[in-house]
Design a protein around this motif. Structure first.
Motif, PDB file in Angstrom:
ATOM      1  N   LYS A  71       3.507  10.821  -3.123  1.00 47.80           N
ATOM      2  CA  LYS A  71       4.689  12.001  -3.684  1.00 47.80           C
ATOM      3  C   LYS A  71       5.919  12.353  -2.747  1.00 47.80           C
ATOM      4  O   LYS A  71       5.701  12.318  -1.751  1.00 47.80           O
ATOM      5  CB  LYS A  71       4.344  13.455  -3.542  1.00 47.80           C
ATOM      6  CG  LYS A  71       4.509  14.241  -3.790  1.00 47.80           C
ATOM      7  CD  LYS A  71       3.985  15.204  -4.730  1.00 47.80           C
ATOM      8  CE  LYS A  71       4.656  16.958  -5.396  1.00 47.80           C
ATOM      9  NZ  LYS A  71       3.496  18.205  -4.925  1.00 47.80           N
ATOM     10  N   LYS A  75       9.606  15.886  -6.685  1.00 45.29           N
ATOM     11  CA  LYS A  75       8.434  14.681  -7.372  1.00 45.29           C
ATOM     12  C   LYS A  75       7.622  14.833  -8.030  1.00 45.29           C
ATOM     13  O   LYS A  75       6.082  15.367  -7.331  1.00 45.29           O
ATOM     14  CB  LYS A  75       8.818  13.193  -6.906  1.00 45.29           C
ATOM     15  CG  LYS A  75      10.264  12.658  -6.726  1.00 45.29           C
ATOM     16  CD  LYS A  75      10.880  12.787  -8.131  1.00 45.29           C
ATOM     17  CE  LYS A  75      12.623  12.341  -7.529  1.00 45.29           C
ATOM     18  NZ  LYS A  75      13.306  12.241  -8.745  1.00 45.29           N
ATOM     19  N   SER A  76       7.119  13.919  -8.864  1.00 45.01           N
ATOM     20  CA  SER A  76       5.596  14.079  -8.763  1.00 45.01           C
ATOM     21  C   SER A  76       4.572  13.374  -8.649  1.00 45.01           C
ATOM     22  O   SER A  76       4.657  11.967  -7.493  1.00 45.01           O
ATOM     23  CB  SER A  76       5.038  13.714 -10.779  1.00 45.01           C
ATOM     24  OG  SER A  76       5.940  14.800 -11.553  1.00 45.01           O
TER      25      SER A  76
END
Length: 362
Positions: A71, A75-76
């Motif tokens: 990650k 962001k995911s």
């Protein structure tokens, strides 16, 4: 019906409370609960560099799959890789780091562990060193003394340098070193160059992830031996310096009368000691080229303190002369004609102060 429900409930509670009946997960179930650890090397990586992730999985049997997520900021989580542990529960993954800081997470079922990896140059930590004491503040050149001090704890196990300022080179030179332990260090060293105020400090030259640092300097008074033949005379009368032999013994750094006593019966030389010396030392006698039977008296003045050092004759073994000159500004040495053929062209004699020297901190 209510009666039947009450009876069943009571029976269940009795069974759960009975010895040997566990109301919590069994030890076998606990043994299968995974424990995951992950680490990164290095934790600071240059753009395009490779980071190696290593970890272990404990609490489960056999080789198990480990899902590694990644990650970056904003962001995911995304799946980076799936690795299988070794028989000893270890796993490894390598990746090129091309942009930004990122966090890696390794998971086995619901057990996870994370590590942060930075991209760029690791900031260096500030360090500090100091001198807290010394065994002496006044020493002779070459004499050992001890310096001790403190250092920031991030220097434990690191080497610090003891340095002295070299005026001739206008630079600091290393005279000793020490390894820091528990925030302290000690070094035994010495100084080879004399001086009234020689600066001494401790320094850490810097290292991976650590900034350099230096301490405040302490002042050392260092005494050294100086030959009078190497120092300028402030005044003299038929006095010179050079090599001489007294009863076969060579003295390469001597002072003596420069001509026959027919020209001057009491030649002398004077030197400034500038209140910086403690001891005068010489071996007196007549140069071996003096005429047989020639006799010379030796006399000195340390400011107003006059001393007579006796009469020497040709071929006589040298006599050692030592006296205190602490606080003396001006030193005068004098040769005095006593006996011998002088002035006829065939009689000559030289009163020699063999290797005359003073212990000073100029």
């Amino acid at each position: 019906m209510r009666l039947v429900h009450a009876v069943v409930t009571a029976l269940l509670l009795t069974l759960l409370a009975a010895p040997g009946v566990a109301a919590t997960p069994s030890s076998d179930h606990k043994a299968q609960r995974a424990r995951v650890t992950i680490s990164a090397s290095p934790e600071w990586v240059k753009k395009g560099g490779v980071v190696t992730l290593t970890g272990t999985v404990k609490g489960v049997r056999g080789r198990v799959p480990v899902t590694i997520f990644q990650k970056t900021k904003g962001k995911s989580w995304v799946v980076e890789a799936v690795k299988r542990t070794s028989r000893k529960g270890r796993f490894t993954h390598r990746e090129d780091v091309k942009s930004g800081d990122r966090t890696y997470r390794a998971c086995v079922k619901r057990a996870c562990d994370s590590v942060l990896v930075h991209m760029g140059q690791q900031p260096k930590q500030t360090t500090a060193v100091s001198i807290t004491g010394q065994s002496a503040s006044t020493v002779e050149a070459g004499q050992a003394f001890t310096v001790a001090g403190a250092a920031s704890r991030n220097l434990d196990g690191r080497t610090v340098e003891v340095q002295a300022y070299q005026a001739a080179a206008e630079s600091w030179g290393v005279i000793g070193s020490a390894v820091v332990a528990n925030g302290a260090w000690t070094s035994t060293t010495s100084l080879s160059t004399a001086g009234k105020s020689v600066p001494v400090r401790v320094a850490f030259p810097g290292g991976v992830g650590l900034k350099d640092s230096t301490s405040a300097a302490v002042s050392m008074t260092v005494y050294g031996w100086y030959y009078l033949s190497d120092r300028d005379r402030v005044d003299s009368l038929r006095f010179d310096d050079g090599s001489a032999f007294i009863a076969g013994t060579p003295y390469s750094h001597s002072v003596f009368n420069s001509s026959d006593f027919w020209w001057e019966a009491k030649p002398w030389g004077e030197w400034n000691l500038s209140d910086s010396c403690t001891t005068f030392d010489a071996s007196i006698g007549l140069d071996d080229e003096s005429e047989t039977g020639f006799k010379v008296g030796f006399r000195s003045w340390a400011d107003s303190v006059e001393r007579s050092h006796g009469i020497m004759t040709t071929g006589q073994a040298p006599t050692r002369v030592t006296f205190d000159v602490t606080g003396v500004f001006r030193l005068r040495l004098q040769d005095e004609y006593v006996a011998g053929s002088s002035g006829s062209g065939s009689g000559y004699g030289w009163g020699v102060w063999g290797d005359a020297r003073v212990l000073c901190a100029f």
